[in-house]
Design an enzyme around this catalytic site. Structure first.
Site, PDB file in Angstrom:
ATOM      1  N   HIS A  49       0.838  -1.192   0.000  1.00  0.00           N
ATOM      2  CA  HIS A  49       0.000   0.000   0.000  1.00  0.00           C
ATOM      3  C   HIS A  49       0.872   1.239   0.000  1.00  0.00           C
ATOM      4  O   HIS A  49       2.042   1.195   0.379  1.00  0.00           O
ATOM      5  CB  HIS A  49      -0.939   0.020   1.212  1.00  0.00           C
ATOM      6  CG  HIS A  49      -0.222  -0.074   2.520  1.00  0.00           C
ATOM      7  ND1 HIS A  49       0.226  -1.273   3.035  1.00  0.00           N
ATOM      8  CD2 HIS A  49       0.141   0.872   3.418  1.00  0.00           C
ATOM      9  CE1 HIS A  49       0.821  -1.059   4.193  1.00  0.00           C
ATOM     10  NE2 HIS A  49       0.793   0.229   4.453  1.00  0.00           N
ATOM     11  N   CYS A  74       1.790   3.442  11.507  1.00  0.00           N
ATOM     12  CA  CYS A  74       2.728   2.975  10.500  1.00  0.00           C
ATOM     13  C   CYS A  74       3.003   4.128   9.534  1.00  0.00           C
ATOM     14  O   CYS A  74       2.295   5.143   9.563  1.00  0.00           O
ATOM     15  CB  CYS A  74       2.189   1.756   9.750  1.00  0.00           C
ATOM     16  SG  CYS A  74       0.729   2.062   8.740  1.00  0.00           S
TER      17      CYS A  74
END
Length: 701
Positions: free
Chosen positions: A65, A220
């Site tokens: 991603h 993250c």
């Protein structure tokens, strides 16, 4: 708003053998649907994210991603590989691959959907249903959440239930005789009945012990997938272990702070993160386990066990830096005045490093080359390696460049404190305009507040979905900069510049009683909250005058630094002269306060003020006011914005300056000893009270 995933974005027979090939295959589907504008640019962004940390997860899942300017709207493509593809997971290849593409300014609604998907990936029934899906449309429906989870789980489990039906029946039949045998067993018998004893009152039921409570932060680099998967994993593991786990996800859609009371009551803390934890100081003084975000996904039970062990052993992190009494208890429900204070403090705190670097360089330049060094030519045109004046000119010009950032940084980060990152551009622009029109420190402060307010207003406007992706990077900076520039140039800038000039002229002409009164006021402000808002306002006022120094502004800087040195020096002297009036912890803090005070770190007195504010703060204010007034009366000047006694050679009238500090320190010391002595006469001195060290524990600065 388009659907996050459609059947065209699903490949149930993904034939790629490497993660790069898999990402390309799925990205081509995104490009074909018009959701990716530049395939190669998008794949480069995916590869860059993959280089930060592998995106393979235990359980056969790969989740590449990224955020990319080549993505038009949040999109997800799903591929299922029969042979498996290595995404770096510890347990081997992934057969379920999710490629998540978010635009650079992805909107909160779609990011919320992505976070929900990330949590579902921790559910075995959900992944099982995807592995058994036979139609792309069915898989897309599952991922979107159109199909109820119970239905998905039932579809995945039907075959297993049919296969085990015979065995289950046999097991039930085998259990029946045993049950009957138990039912037919006579009572243990045969003991004669005994007379009934007198009833005794029932014992009160023991209160169940409160469960162990953990607060956690997950984050993250992209803030889309791993952030929420780690949160789900920790919450499930906590439920299994009988532990309460409350998670704050610091993801792309922003974050909602945990309730301050919840943090205060927590028994332990887990940080599962790959980027810096925001507002980390909230968790100081508690047992903390600090790991990467993938550890939160892959081994949550171990992390929970580890933090419980640390709590049992009494291992805690370093305590938070103490704050002034008037700063304690700030929370999410703060009043407007409190939030305004925080916004201003944000700007000042980011400005201070520029002050320290630029101001000290300028001061050193004056010390080496004299006060005429400001007329030296540019070192880019003229520099002689063997001449001290050239080096002094170099220091002065570097310091001048650093000082040139003061007002823009102040304005930019005030706006940042109000509106987060979108406030930076208009804030810096407004601060730079304040410099251009000679509005100075006050202009920067006003520009920052205007910029933050403008951005907050723009963010409240309902925006069509098609524009949401470009709002943070194009629309908000453009519109807010135009509005702030217009207001600063044509509306509020000139009056502020006139006010700034009048203030500067007033400072230049200060003499006699007026200067002494100003020095006393600045001293009171420096010592009222010991490094808090009023302290910083007085300090910023003094530093602002150094940008265009004159006799008055240099006197102000001297008075401010002198007064700021008094509180820690006074507490250090008091603990030396009358140590029995202070706890053991305070006496230890007193040793450090000598150095902190001498270095102009007013916060060195906070441990004493936190333990006894009603006696310490008035004493500190009295000494600070005396020192500020004497510094002004003596005509002391200072060109350096920091440094304490270490910049005495740069002080005008240095001996009188040190005398002012010594007198103020003695005044504060005498007052605090007197006030504490009166308390001791009525209640006993802390040193003589057995529990004094326990009740008066303070935190070192």
């Amino acid at each position: 708003m388009s659907e996050l995933i459609t059947a065209e974005l699903v490949d149930l027979d993904l034939s790629a053998e490497t993660k790069d090939a898999a990402a390309r295959s799925l990205a081509e589907r995104m490009a074909a649907s018009g959701r990716v504008t530049d395939l190669e640019g998008f794949l480069a962004d995916v590869a860059a994210r993959e280089a930060q940390m592998p995106t393979g997860l235990d359980g056969g899942i790969g989740i590449p991603h990224c955020r990319s300017t080549h993505v038009t709207e949040p999109t997800l493509a799903f591929g299922r590989s029969a042979s498996g593809i290595d995404f770096g997971a510890p347990d081997g290849p992934a057969d379920l691959i999710f490629l998540i593409a978010a635009p650079a300014g992805g909107d909160a609604d779609h990011l919320s959907i992505l976070s929900t998907l990330a949590r579902h990936l921790m559910d075995g029934e959900f992944t099982g249903a995807l592995r058994s899906a036979t139609e792309p449309g069915r898989a897309a429906s599952l991922i979107r959440g159109d199909a109820p989870e119970a239905e998905a789980g039932a579809a995945a489990a039907t075959g297993a239930e049919e296969a085990g039906a015979g065995e289950a029946g046999a097991g039930e039949a085998a259990e029946e005789p045993a049950t009957a045998a138990v039912a037919a067993t006579p009572p243990a018998a045969a003991e004669p009945p005994t007379p009934a004893a007198a009833p005794t009152p029932p014992e009160p039921a023991a209160q169940p012990a409160a469960p162990f409570r953990i607060v956690a932060i997950t984050s993250c680099p992209t803030g889309i997938a791993h952030t929420y998967m780690a949160a789900e994993s920790l919450e499930k593991a906590g439920t299994a272990a009988g532990v309460e786990v409350f998670v704050e996800t610091q993801g792309s859609a922003g974050f909602k702070r945990l309730d301050p009371q919840l943090v205060a009551d927590a028994d332990g803390v887990i940080f599962a993160h790959d980027v810096e934890v925001r507002d980390k100081e909230r968790f100081a003084g508690k047992p903390i386990v600090d790991v990467g975000v993938k550890a939160g996904i892959n081994r949550p039970a171990e992390l929970i066990a580890e933090v419980r062990q640390k709590a049992a052993r009494g291992e805690v992190s370093a305590p938070a830096r103490p704050t002034a009494p008037m700063d304690k208890g700030a929370g999410a429900t703060d009043s407007y005045a409190t939030r305004l204070r925080k916004w201003l403090m944000t700007g000042v705190s980011y400005m201070v490093p520029f002050v320290a670097a630029g101001g000290l360089l300028i001061a050193l330049a004056f010390a080496i080359g004299g006060y005429t060094i400001n007329k030296a030519p540019s070192v880019a045109d003229h520099f002689v390696w063997t001449e001290a004046t050239s080096w002094a000119a170099l220091l002065f010009q570097i310091g001048g460049v650093a000082f040139g950032f003061l007002v823009p940084v102040l304005a930019g980060f005030i706006a940042y404190g109000m509106a987060d990152r979108p406030g930076l551009v208009p804030g810096f622009v407004g601060g730079a305009i304040a410099l251009t029109i000679n509005a100075g420190f006050l202009g920067g402060l006003i520009a920052g507040l205007i910029a933050g307010a403008v951005v907050m207003a723009i963010q409240r406007v309902a925006i069509p979905p098609v524009l949401r992706g470009i709002m943070p990077v194009v629309v908000i900076p453009l519109i807010s900069s135009v509005i702030v520039g217009f207001l600063m140039f044509l509306v509020v800038g000139k009056p502020i510049a006139a006010l700034q000039k009048g203030l500067t002229d007033w400072l230049s002409g200060l003499s006699g009683a007026n200067a002494i009164i100003l020095g006393a006021i600045l001293g009171l402000m420096m010592c009222f909250d010991l490094g808090g808002p009023l302290n910083k306002v007085a300090y910023a006022f003094a530093v602002g005058g150094l940008a265009n120094p004159n006799e008055g502004s240099l006197k102000v800087m001297a008075a401010v630094m002198a007064a700021g040195m008094v509180p820690p020096l006074a507490m250090a002297l008091a603990t030396t002269v009358r140590g029995r009036l202070f706890t053991k912890a305070e006496r230890e803090n007193g040793k450090a306060a000598w150095v902190l005070g001498a270095s102009f770190i007013t916060e060195g007195a906070i441990p004493f003020a936190a333990a006894d504010p009603l006696r310490v703060i008035p004493s500190a204010m009295a000494g600070g006011a005396v020192t500020g007034a004497l510094s002004m009366a003596f005509g002391c000047t200072l060109r350096a914005p920091h440094g304490g006694i270490f910049v005495v050679p740069l002080i005008g009238q240095p001996l009188l300056y040190l005398l002012a500090i010594a007198i103020g320190t003695c005044v504060s010391t005498a007052l605090v000893i007197l006030l504490k002595g009166l308390r001791g006469a009525s209640a006993g001195s802390p040193a003589d009270t057995p529990a004094s060290d326990a009740s008066g524990v303070t935190v070192a600065a």
